[in-house]
Design an enzyme around this catalytic site. Structure first.
Site, short mmCIF file in Angstrom:
data_model
loop_
_atom_site.label_atom_id
_atom_site.label_comp_id
_atom_site.label_asym_id
_atom_site.label_seq_id
_atom_site.Cartn_x
_atom_site.Cartn_y
_atom_site.Cartn_z
N LYS A 15 -5.49 -7.84 -2.41
CA LYS A 15 -6.76 -8.57 -2.31
C LYS A 15 -7.94 -7.71 -2.75
CE LYS A 15 -6.18 -9.32 2.09
NZ LYS A 15 -4.90 -8.58 2.24
N ARG A 90 -9.24 -14.08 9.63
CA ARG A 90 -7.89 -13.63 9.95
C ARG A 90 -7.31 -14.37 11.14
NH1 ARG A 90 -8.38 -8.15 7.54
NH2 ARG A 90 -6.42 -7.04 7.65
N ARG A 129 -0.54 3.60 -1.42
CA ARG A 129 -1.99 3.37 -1.56
C ARG A 129 -2.75 4.65 -1.20
NH1 ARG A 129 -4.81 -1.78 1.08
NH2 ARG A 129 -3.81 -1.11 3.01
N ARG A 162 -4.74 5.95 4.17
CA ARG A 162 -5.39 5.36 5.34
C ARG A 162 -4.51 5.56 6.57
NH1 ARG A 162 -7.26 -0.70 3.86
NH2 ARG A 162 -6.44 -1.04 5.95
N ARG A 173 0.97 -4.44 11.56
CA ARG A 173 -0.02 -5.25 10.85
C ARG A 173 0.65 -6.48 10.20
NH1 ARG A 173 -2.59 -1.15 6.98
NH2 ARG A 173 -4.06 -2.80 6.46
P1 ADP Z 1 -5.13 -5.42 0.19
O1 ADP Z 1 -6.63 -5.37 -0.06
O2 ADP Z 1 -4.58 -6.81 0.10
O3 ADP Z 1 -4.74 -4.73 1.48
P2 ADP Z 1 -4.96 -3.50 -2.05
O4 ADP Z 1 -5.77 -4.17 -3.10
O5 ADP Z 1 -5.58 -2.35 -1.33
O6 ADP Z 1 -4.41 -4.61 -0.97
O7 ADP Z 1 -3.56 -3.09 -2.71
C1 ADP Z 1 -2.57 -2.36 -1.96
C2 ADP Z 1 -1.97 -1.26 -2.86
O8 ADP Z 1 -1.16 -1.87 -3.88
C3 ADP Z 1 -3.00 -0.42 -3.59
O9 ADP Z 1 -2.52 0.90 -3.66
C4 ADP Z 1 -3.10 -1.05 -5.00
O10 ADP Z 1 -3.44 -0.09 -5.99
C5 ADP Z 1 -1.68 -1.59 -5.19
N1 ADP Z 1 -1.61 -2.87 -5.90
C6 ADP Z 1 -2.50 -3.90 -5.85
N2 ADP Z 1 -2.07 -4.95 -6.59
C7 ADP Z 1 -0.86 -4.57 -7.12
C8 ADP Z 1 0.11 -5.20 -7.99
N3 ADP Z 1 -0.09 -6.46 -8.44
N4 ADP Z 1 1.21 -4.51 -8.32
C9 ADP Z 1 1.43 -3.26 -7.85
N5 ADP Z 1 0.57 -2.59 -7.04
C10 ADP Z 1 -0.57 -3.24 -6.67
P1 AMP Z 2 -8.05 -4.36 6.08
O1 AMP Z 2 -8.84 -3.27 5.41
O2 AMP Z 2 -8.49 -5.73 5.69
O3 AMP Z 2 -6.56 -4.15 5.96
O4 AMP Z 2 -8.40 -4.24 7.65
C1 AMP Z 2 -8.13 -3.06 8.39
C2 AMP Z 2 -8.19 -3.36 9.88
O5 AMP Z 2 -9.52 -3.80 10.26
C3 AMP Z 2 -7.27 -4.48 10.40
O6 AMP Z 2 -5.94 -4.02 10.64
C4 AMP Z 2 -7.99 -4.90 11.69
O7 AMP Z 2 -7.78 -3.96 12.74
C5 AMP Z 2 -9.47 -4.80 11.28
N1 AMP Z 2 -9.97 -6.08 10.70
C6 AMP Z 2 -10.39 -6.29 9.42
N2 AMP Z 2 -10.78 -7.56 9.25
C7 AMP Z 2 -10.60 -8.18 10.44
C8 AMP Z 2 -10.79 -9.52 10.91
N3 AMP Z 2 -11.25 -10.49 10.08
N4 AMP Z 2 -10.49 -9.80 12.19
C9 AMP Z 2 -10.03 -8.85 13.03
N5 AMP Z 2 -9.81 -7.57 12.66
C10 AMP Z 2 -10.09 -7.23 11.37
#
Ligand code: ADP
Ligand code: AMP
Length: 221
Positions: A15, A90, A129, A162, A173
């Protein structure tokens, strides 16, 4: 009217990666609740102190805190040009609170994109990541590596894993997602604004699918 988009899908589906692209290409403001909370934790604000424990454990931060934070954010003037929410809503309670607040002002969510992805791919994406603690840029060791290994392309900061991307927290998660967040997709499906994108594919293919959806919605709204 400005365009309002929601990005849904399990953690690690991509995302944030697509949000950065949408922001550049379509000019929508990228609002990530995860980024906002991490900034609050780094600042040591009251919100950050409340949120930190939940985040470390991979649990959701309580609805009241998140809803207040997001309603305040989308009321700011920069959102007048359109925005996308990444990581919110969420829970159904968050989706309903957003809906009610937008309806009061004659607004609505125009498009909710659900990024679907196999669980194995998700675990691999989250373990590879690496993020920039300064600017929030997201990389992947194999799929989206920085130009110089280990440092951010934009500002040269050393990249980090992270703390909640450790495998035991990732499992939690994913459970939390299935239980609380998967029903949010149904909420938007019933409203007729849900579109699904197969996010298991390589980044450029996912981006092409996202572009088609965004082109249609920004043309219509
Ligand atoms: P989210 O915001 O949904 O948690 P991220 O955008 O941070 O996910 O993506 C998670 C990891 O996967 C990152 O390291 C990113 O570079 C990688 N990634 C994102 N989209 C793809 C894809 N289509 N194919 C392979 N790796 C991806
Ligand atoms: P994310 O970066 O979106 O993966 O979020 C990291 C963490 O932040 C999650 O695992 C939750 O602990 C918290 N968080 C982010 N967005 C929300 C939400 N909309 N509602 C509740 N917790 C959230």
């Amino acid at each position: 009217m400005s365009t309002a988009v929601v990005l849904l899908g399990p953690p690690g589906a991509g995302k944030g990666t697509q949000a950065k692209h949408i922001e550049r290409r379509f000019g929508l403001v990228h609002i990530s609740t995860g980024d906002m909370l991490r900034a609050a934790v780094a600042e040591g604000s009251e919100l950050g102190r409340c949120a930190e424990g939940y985040m470390k454990r991979g649990e959701l931060v309580p609805d009241e805190l998140i809803i207040e934070m997001i309603l305040e954010r989308i009321a700011r003037p920069d959102c007048g040009k359109g925005y996308m929410l990444d990581g919110f809503p969420r829970t159904l309670a968050q989706a309903e609170a957003l809906d009610a607040s937008l309806a009061e002002r004659g607004g609505r969510i125009d498009l909710a994109i659900l990024f679907t992805c196999d669980p194995e791919a998700i675990v691999e994406r989250m373990s590879g990541r690496r993020v920039c603690p300064t600017c929030g840029a997201v990389f992947h060791l194999a799929h989206n590596p920085p130009a110089k290994p280990g440092v951010c392309d934009r500002d040269g900061t050393p990249l980090v894993l992270r703390p909640d991307d450790r495998p035991e927290v990732v499992r939690k998660r994913l459970e939390v997602y299935e239980e609380n967040t998967a029903p949010v997709a149904e909420f938007y499906r019933k409203r007729g604004v849900l579109a699904e994108v197969d996010a298991s594919r390589p980044i450029p293919e996912v981006t092409a699918a996202v572009d088609r959806l965004l082109e249609a919605v920004t043309r219509d709204s």
